[in-house]
Design an enzyme around this catalytic site. Structure first.
Site, PDB file in Angstrom:
ATOM      1  CE  LYS A  28      -0.586  -0.263   5.053  1.00 47.23           C
ATOM      2  NZ  LYS A  28      -1.585  -0.407   6.143  1.00 47.23           N
ATOM      3  CG  ASP A 138       5.104  -2.432 -17.685  1.00 48.01           C
ATOM      4  OD1 ASP A 138       4.444  -2.540 -18.752  1.00 48.01           O
ATOM      5  OD2 ASP A 138       4.595  -2.546 -16.556  1.00 48.01           O
TER       6      ASP A 138
END
Length: 393
Positions: A28, A138
């Site tokens: 998180k 990416d």
């Protein structure tokens, strides 16, 4: 901190931790405030048990190592890493304006001047990575963030790798919509050329508001990518219609290089001064120390020799965190974005970076690369976030 309740985390005594910005499968991200400087940071909290269960310990360690090495105004900054038996806390630059993906979806195709401004920053960041033998693998608008002044920050190096000269990669990874033909074909590939293809897809998305290669059926999508099957809208300028096909060349040997992109007339319009020179490598950057920021850090109670020694040795500690937070927040001023630290680098070099004969060729450019391009892509297809494929070497 902006009205949000903050708390102290025992492992992070130098930060006031606030609200949660987002959740992931094994992590998180929390908003926090650096106590000494008062500047905001984002802290990624990685759960050790979860990353072990997912067998991605090596991936996480590689991303941390790579981000620690990279120091560029258009790459997200990693300030420090704090480890405990339960968690790994990665303290990062807080970039508040969200993803480039959302920006394009909201605005649609961008005017070429605006698209160029963003693309120049992306290329500068990617060029810096390659100079330090890092390939991202990416690159896509979801992994490119915008700061408060609409400037680029390349993020998410989870699939990146360090690539020695002459070494080829094998794993197909990233998002298919942005992946080069040689990557999805499962062939050994050179990382820099694969990144350039992805940048070409991003440039197309910036200027056209949609993807060049898109299909709900993955095998059909792969087929289009392998054949280089896409169309260029008529609204694009001649120069843009010349550059995009050079980047989306199916044969990686024929694909344009970053050095050639830098020399292209479309790219060379209104290049910001601080981006006109090739990037410094990490060793050179470590030796560039801003005396004004040093004085500010000393006022916070740090010893001058300790600060300078830590910066030169690339040690992450309280002193270097304070230094880079102060430096980065000064650079965010819209009136002088990043230009101070590059001024010495530019003296006497700008004229040699943009040859007059190259600029003179701009009106004469023709879209000769358009010959034979097919037009079977459905122009009404919506954007896709893309699929994730494979894991990095």
């Amino acid at each position: 901190m902006d009205g949000y309740k903050c708390k102290q985390v025992s492992a992070l005594p130098n930060y006031r931790v606030g609200k949660t910005l987002g959740y992931g499968t094994f992590a998180k991200v929390k908003l926090a405030e650096h106590v000494a400087t008062g500047h905001k940071v984002a802290i990624k909290v990685l759960n050790r048990n979860k990353i072990k269960e997912m067998n991605i310990v090596g991936k996480v360690q590689r991303e941390i190592k790579i981000l620690r090495m990279l120091m560029h105004p258009h790459i997200i900054r990693q300030y420090e890493v704090v480890e405990t038996p339960d968690n790994i806390y990665v303290v990062m630059e807080y970039v508040q304006s969200g993803e480039l993906f959302d920006y394009i979806v909201e605005k649609g195709k961008l005017p070429e001047d605006e698209g160029r401004y963003l693309f120049q920053q992306i290329i500068a960041g990617v060029e810096y990575c390659h100079r330090n033998r890092v390939v991202h693998r990416d690159l896509k608008p979801e992994n490119i963030l915008l700061d408060a002044n609409c400037n680029i920050k390349i993020a998410d190096f989870g699939l990146s790798n360090v690539m020695p000269d002459g070494h080829f990669l094998k794993t197909s990874c990233g998002s298919p919509n942005y992946a080069a033909p040689e990557v999805i074909a499962g062939k050994p590939y050179a990382g820099p050329q694969a990144d350039i293809w992805s940048c070409g897809v991003i440039l197309y998305a910036l200027l056209c508001g949609k993807l060049p290669f898109d299909d709900e059926v993955v095998p059909s999508l792969f087929s289009k990518i392998k054949r280089g099957e896409y169309t260029l809208p008529d609204h694009l300028s001649y120069a843009a219609r010349d550059l995009i096909p050079r980047m989306l060349m199916v044969d990686p040997v024929m694909r344009i290089s970053i050095a050639e992109i830098r020399q292209h007339p479309w790219f060379n319009i209104h290049v910001p001064g601080y981006l006109a020179a090739p990037p410094l490598d990490t060793a050179e950057q470590a030796r560039k120390i801003d005396e004004e920021i040093i004085q500010e850090v000393i006022k916070l109670g740090f010893d001058r020799n300790q600060v300078i020694g830590s910066l030169v040795s690339r040690i992450q500690n309280e002193a270097t965190v304070a230094y880079y937070l102060l430096l980065d927040n000064r650079r965010r001023a819209p009136s002088d974005y990043f230009q101070t630290s590059f001024k010495e680098r530019l003296d006497g070099t700008l004229s040699s970076m943009i040859p007059p004969q190259v600029l003179a060729s701009y009106p004469a450019l023709v879209d000769h690369h358009m010959t034979g391009l097919q037009s079977r892509v459905n122009v009404d297809k919506s954007w896709t976030l893309g699929l994730q494929m494979g894991s990095p070497e």
